[in-house]
Scaffold this motif. Structure first.
Motif, short mmCIF file in Angstrom:
data_model
loop_
_atom_site.label_atom_id
_atom_site.label_comp_id
_atom_site.label_asym_id
_atom_site.label_seq_id
_atom_site.Cartn_x
_atom_site.Cartn_y
_atom_site.Cartn_z
N SER A 103 22.94 -27.94 -3.56
CA SER A 103 22.51 -26.70 -3.43
C SER A 103 23.49 -26.27 -1.83
N GLY A 104 23.61 -25.28 -1.75
CA GLY A 104 24.14 -24.55 -0.50
C GLY A 104 22.95 -24.88 0.43
N GLY A 150 25.96 -22.32 -7.32
CA GLY A 150 25.78 -20.91 -7.20
C GLY A 150 24.29 -20.76 -7.25
N TRP A 151 24.16 -19.28 -7.18
CA TRP A 151 22.86 -18.77 -7.48
C TRP A 151 22.79 -18.54 -8.95
N VAL A 152 21.96 -19.04 -9.90
CA VAL A 152 22.03 -19.12 -11.19
C VAL A 152 20.64 -18.65 -12.05
N ARG A 153 20.87 -17.90 -12.90
CA ARG A 153 19.65 -17.24 -13.66
C ARG A 153 19.16 -18.63 -14.47
N PRO A 212 22.47 -13.69 -9.70
CA PRO A 212 23.72 -13.03 -10.19
C PRO A 212 24.59 -13.76 -11.31
N LEU A 213 24.29 -15.16 -11.31
CA LEU A 213 25.25 -16.05 -12.31
C LEU A 213 24.57 -16.33 -13.43
N SER A 251 28.50 -20.60 -14.33
CA SER A 251 28.29 -21.50 -13.27
C SER A 251 28.90 -22.70 -13.84
N VAL A 252 28.20 -23.26 -15.12
CA VAL A 252 28.96 -24.42 -15.28
C VAL A 252 30.43 -24.46 -16.02
#
Ligand code: NDP
Length: 227
Positions: free
Chosen positions: A133-134, A180-183, A192-193, A198-199
């Motif tokens: 993760s970031g 990234g920031w994923v649902r 948002p993603l 993302s994948v």
């Protein structure tokens, strides 16, 4: 498919792990999808994948998976399983909460890597991907929060560097990548993603990895992230 590879994914019953299993199986790769409770993994059960039981924080569970896979080859290992939440700040965070995240997010990948090394050594790609993760970037931590999770992911990042160094003579490729920031349940509905986007982008990066990329930290677009 000519270059069919075998991928093992941890935490594949929901979220990003499930989406890895979906996209990889759809394109014809072999997938060993692991979950803590395969019987409850209904979505995973619909895919053309082999499902195995794995709790990454439980040594006996990891050993049992290694026995089940003994003599087989794994080309790409994806350390995806993790826990994490925002939690209270440094003044109130309980050390036990830090220990719990650490056990799953950092020690889990260590245990699983160790147990599956014979399968990876027999593989053609010798690739280990840690979904980090970031928030695990030490130099990127200017905002605080997510203390337990940050500590565990920073440790995971360091594990990637150690694996890359110790396995470089065997031409392994060991990297960290942030999705990234994923649902998902972890990312929440405001992210948002989609897991699909993302994948898809992470797979573009993973597909192009070579041993010279080992020891790097990428974002989902393939841009290098400062440790
Ligand atoms: P989810 O919370 O949606 O899914 C987590 C997965 O990990 C589940 O399959 C869960 O299984 C599994 N898991 C948790 N603990 C264990 C354990 N002890 N053993 C085996 N499996 C376990 O998370 P995401 O899909 O969002 O996250 C996937 C990865 O991406 C994680 O590494 C996360 O840190 C990272 N990430 C996610 C971001 C996001 O915005 N979503 C952002 C940055 C990084 P079960 O159902 O049994 O609990």
């Amino acid at each position: 498919m000519m270059n069919r590879s075998t991928y093992l994914i941890t935490g594949a019953n929901r979220g990003i792990g499930l989406e890895f299993a979906r996209q990889l199986s759809a394109r014809g790769d072999r997938v060993i999808a692991t979950a803590r409770s395969p019987k409850k993994a209904k979505e995973l059960g619909k895919l053309d994948v082999r499902v195995e039981t794995l709790d990454v924080s439980d040594g006996e569970s990891v050993a049992s998976l290694a026995r089940a896979l003994s003599g087989e080859r794994i080309d790409v290992l994806i350390h995806n399983a993790a826990i994490g939440s925002a939690g209270p700040g440094i003044d109130r965070i309980h050390p036990d909460a830090v220990e719990q995240d650490f056990r799953v997010n950092a020690l889990g990948p260590l245990r699983v890597t160790q147990a599956l090394l014979p399968c990876l050594r027999a593989g053609r790609r010798k690739t280990i991907v840690a979904i980090t993760s970031g928030l695990g970037s030490i130099s990127g931590n200017n905002g605080g929060g997510w203390t337990a999770y940050r500590i565990s992911k920073a440790a995971l990042n360091q594990l990637v560097r150690s694996m890359a160094a110790d396995l470089s003579a065997e031409k392994f490729t060991c990297i960290a990548i942030s999705p990234g920031w994923v649902r998902t349940d972890m990312g929440g509905s405001g992210a948002p993603l989609s897991a699909e986007e993302s994948v898809r982008s992470m797979l573009r990066v993973i597909d192009r990895l070579r041993p010279s990329d080992s020891s790097r930290f990428f974002d989902r677009g393939g841009k290098e992230v400062p440790w």
